[in-house]
Design a protein around this motif. Sequence first.
Motif, PDB file in Angstrom:
ATOM      1  N   VAL A 126      48.122 -34.185  -8.044  1.00 56.82           N
ATOM      2  CA  VAL A 126      46.660 -34.085  -7.294  1.00 56.82           C
ATOM      3  C   VAL A 126      46.389 -32.714  -6.775  1.00 56.82           C
ATOM      4  N   LEU A 218      49.487 -42.259  -7.830  1.00 51.90           N
ATOM      5  CA  LEU A 218      48.102 -42.064  -8.611  1.00 51.90           C
ATOM      6  C   LEU A 218      48.393 -40.312  -8.931  1.00 51.90           C
ATOM      7  N   GLU A 221      42.804 -36.369 -11.501  1.00 50.23           N
ATOM      8  CA  GLU A 221      41.721 -36.947 -12.204  1.00 50.23           C
ATOM      9  C   GLU A 221      41.574 -36.187 -13.655  1.00 50.23           C
ATOM     10  N   VAL A 250      39.850 -40.115  -7.569  1.00 43.59           N
ATOM     11  CA  VAL A 250      41.169 -40.394  -7.176  1.00 43.59           C
ATOM     12  C   VAL A 250      41.482 -40.784  -5.645  1.00 43.59           C
TER      13      VAL A 250
END
Length: 268
Positions: A126, A218, A221, A250
């Motif tokens: 990310v 996570l 995107e 996210v």
Amino acid sequence: MNDKKTSGGGKDGHYARLRRAHREANPLPSSDNVVLYGLHTVRAAILNPDRKPLQLLATRNALARLELADDTLRRCPVEIVEPKAIDRLTGDGAVHQGIALETLPLKPKPLTALGDTDLVLVLDQVTDPHNVGAILRSAVAFGAGALVTTARHSPVESGVLAKAASGALEHIDHIEVRNLAEALETLSQSGFQTVGLDSEGPDILEQTVSGAKIALVLGAEGKGLRQKTRETVDALARLDMPGAIKSLNVSNAAVLSLYVARHAMVES
């Protein structure tokens, strides 16, 4: 000619003495510094004992709003300036609220420094600093003890990231790893249930998270989790989205996932 700024009279003289004393005791190191800005961000940074502040630029009004004692402000030299001086330091468009702090960046920690936290967030490439800052803010709000990122394909500490985090950067450990898959295996062996968030995950997150220690993973995107990450986590799960859109930004996915995980941990 007697100048208050140099003669020691009034408030300007008081801050000049603070600057002088700090420079004598703390010569500036040669390092790549970062500039943090905004009242919440700067206050939290100065109060963080692990932070090495170098110089504080502030308007007189912003310094008063910072509400820090003189003993605390002695951690760094203070200079009263006009807003334009801070504009030049932070760059156009930065909402600095009349205050900016030049500081050394915080040093990321290794996975061995994780400590006894029971909730961890792991980010798989990310890179958007706004998203990472917002994720940090949510992580601290829900009592997560660490944010794990990779050494590459992750944003460095910056004013943009810190402003989005609104002080949270100072309240959570940043763990940096070289190999995310190995780190996930280590977390699993340490008793964490590692759960990857995937909009097409086979199970709903609320029905998946369990146990006393949880690591939420996570991805970026668009790309989502990398294949190796998907293969390494203990479980893949999705947030149940009844509407036409099945995925979230996210940072929004992070806050919902943290809520679900913390709620599950309380009930277990």
